[in-house]
Design a protein around this motif. Sequence first.
Motif, short mmCIF file in Angstrom:
data_model
loop_
_atom_site.label_atom_id
_atom_site.label_comp_id
_atom_site.label_asym_id
_atom_site.label_seq_id
_atom_site.Cartn_x
_atom_site.Cartn_y
_atom_site.Cartn_z
N ARG A 72 0.83 -1.22 0.00
CA ARG A 72 0.00 0.00 0.00
C ARG A 72 0.86 1.26 0.00
O ARG A 72 0.54 2.24 -0.68
CB ARG A 72 -0.95 0.00 1.19
CG ARG A 72 -2.09 -0.96 1.01
CD ARG A 72 -3.07 -0.89 2.16
NE ARG A 72 -4.14 -1.85 1.93
CZ ARG A 72 -4.96 -2.26 2.86
NH1 ARG A 72 -4.86 -1.80 4.10
NH2 ARG A 72 -5.91 -3.14 2.58
N THR A 73 1.93 1.23 0.76
CA THR A 73 2.82 2.39 0.80
C THR A 73 3.53 2.57 -0.53
O THR A 73 3.62 3.69 -1.05
CB THR A 73 3.83 2.26 1.96
OG1 THR A 73 3.09 2.11 3.18
CG2 THR A 73 4.73 3.47 2.05
N LEU A 74 4.02 1.48 -1.12
CA LEU A 74 4.67 1.57 -2.43
C LEU A 74 3.68 1.98 -3.51
O LEU A 74 4.05 2.71 -4.44
CB LEU A 74 5.33 0.24 -2.79
CG LEU A 74 6.65 -0.04 -2.09
CD1 LEU A 74 7.08 -1.48 -2.32
CD2 LEU A 74 7.73 0.92 -2.55
N ASP A 75 2.43 1.53 -3.40
CA ASP A 75 1.42 1.89 -4.39
C ASP A 75 1.11 3.38 -4.41
O ASP A 75 0.59 3.89 -5.40
CB ASP A 75 0.13 1.10 -4.16
CG ASP A 75 0.26 -0.37 -4.54
OD1 ASP A 75 1.24 -0.74 -5.23
OD2 ASP A 75 -0.61 -1.16 -4.13
N LYS A 76 1.44 4.07 -3.34
CA LYS A 76 1.23 5.53 -3.28
C LYS A 76 2.40 6.29 -3.90
O LYS A 76 2.39 7.52 -3.90
CB LYS A 76 1.03 5.97 -1.84
CG LYS A 76 -0.25 5.44 -1.22
CD LYS A 76 -0.36 5.84 0.23
CE LYS A 76 -1.60 5.22 0.85
NZ LYS A 76 -1.67 5.49 2.30
N THR A 77 3.40 5.56 -4.39
CA THR A 77 4.56 6.18 -5.02
C THR A 77 4.58 5.79 -6.49
O THR A 77 3.70 5.08 -6.97
CB THR A 77 5.87 5.68 -4.37
OG1 THR A 77 6.11 4.33 -4.77
CG2 THR A 77 5.83 5.78 -2.85
N GLN B 265 1.41 7.15 -17.27
CA GLN B 265 0.05 6.71 -17.53
C GLN B 265 -0.42 5.66 -16.52
O GLN B 265 -1.60 5.58 -16.21
CB GLN B 265 -0.15 6.20 -18.98
CG GLN B 265 0.70 5.02 -19.36
CD GLN B 265 2.03 5.42 -19.95
OE1 GLN B 265 2.58 6.47 -19.64
NE2 GLN B 265 2.56 4.59 -20.81
N ALA B 266 0.49 4.87 -15.97
CA ALA B 266 0.13 3.89 -14.94
C ALA B 266 -0.31 4.60 -13.67
O ALA B 266 -1.21 4.16 -12.97
CB ALA B 266 1.29 2.94 -14.66
N LEU B 267 0.32 5.72 -13.37
CA LEU B 267 -0.05 6.49 -12.18
C LEU B 267 -1.42 7.12 -12.34
O LEU B 267 -2.20 7.20 -11.39
CB LEU B 267 0.99 7.58 -11.91
CG LEU B 267 2.37 7.07 -11.49
CD1 LEU B 267 3.33 8.25 -11.38
CD2 LEU B 267 2.29 6.32 -10.19
N LEU C 295 14.00 4.76 -0.98
CA LEU C 295 13.77 4.36 -2.37
C LEU C 295 13.18 5.53 -3.17
O LEU C 295 13.57 5.77 -4.31
CB LEU C 295 12.82 3.17 -2.45
CG LEU C 295 13.32 1.83 -1.92
CD1 LEU C 295 12.22 0.78 -2.06
CD2 LEU C 295 14.59 1.39 -2.64
N LYS C 296 12.21 6.24 -2.56
CA LYS C 296 11.59 7.37 -3.25
C LYS C 296 12.61 8.44 -3.61
O LYS C 296 12.50 9.08 -4.65
CB LYS C 296 10.48 7.99 -2.38
CG LYS C 296 9.26 7.12 -2.26
CD LYS C 296 8.06 7.80 -1.64
CE LYS C 296 8.29 8.44 -0.33
NZ LYS C 296 7.07 8.90 0.34
N ALA C 297 13.61 8.61 -2.77
CA ALA C 297 14.62 9.64 -3.00
C ALA C 297 15.73 9.19 -3.96
O ALA C 297 16.52 10.02 -4.41
CB ALA C 297 15.25 10.04 -1.66
N ASP C 298 15.76 7.92 -4.29
CA ASP C 298 16.82 7.37 -5.15
C ASP C 298 16.43 7.51 -6.62
O ASP C 298 15.51 6.83 -7.09
CB ASP C 298 17.06 5.91 -4.80
CG ASP C 298 18.24 5.30 -5.54
OD1 ASP C 298 18.68 5.86 -6.55
OD2 ASP C 298 18.70 4.24 -5.09
#
Length: 97
Positions: free
Chosen positions: A22-27, A92-94, A80-83
Motif C-alpha cells: 500500500r505504501t509503495l502503491d502511493k509512489t 500513464q500507470a499512475l 527508495l523514493k529519494a533514489d
Amino acid sequence: MSHKTVTILSKKPCVQCTATYRTLDKTDIAYSVEDGSTDANRELALSLGYMQAPIVLVHDVDGTLSDHWTGFRPDKIDELKADPSIERLPAQALLAA
C-alpha cells in the motif's frame, strides 16, 4: 536506461506485506512480488538472516543485491523514493491508479 529494481518476497496472509504494498502503491516506484515460500526464496531469506515477510530486495542495474530489509519499513521506502536510479512506473500507470 537501466534502473535498480525492487522485489518483495511475500506470503499470505501478511499484514506487513500489505502495508508495504500500500505504501509503495502511493509512489511511482515499480516493484514485483514473488512467493516467499518457494524453496529458492526461502533459502535466500535464510541466507540473509530473515525469517519473516515481507523481504524487500533492491538489485542494482547489474543484478547485484544492493539493499534488503524485512518487515514494513516506511523509512526504507522513503530512501527508495529519494533514489533517482530506482525503476519508476510510467506516468500513464499512475493516472490509472
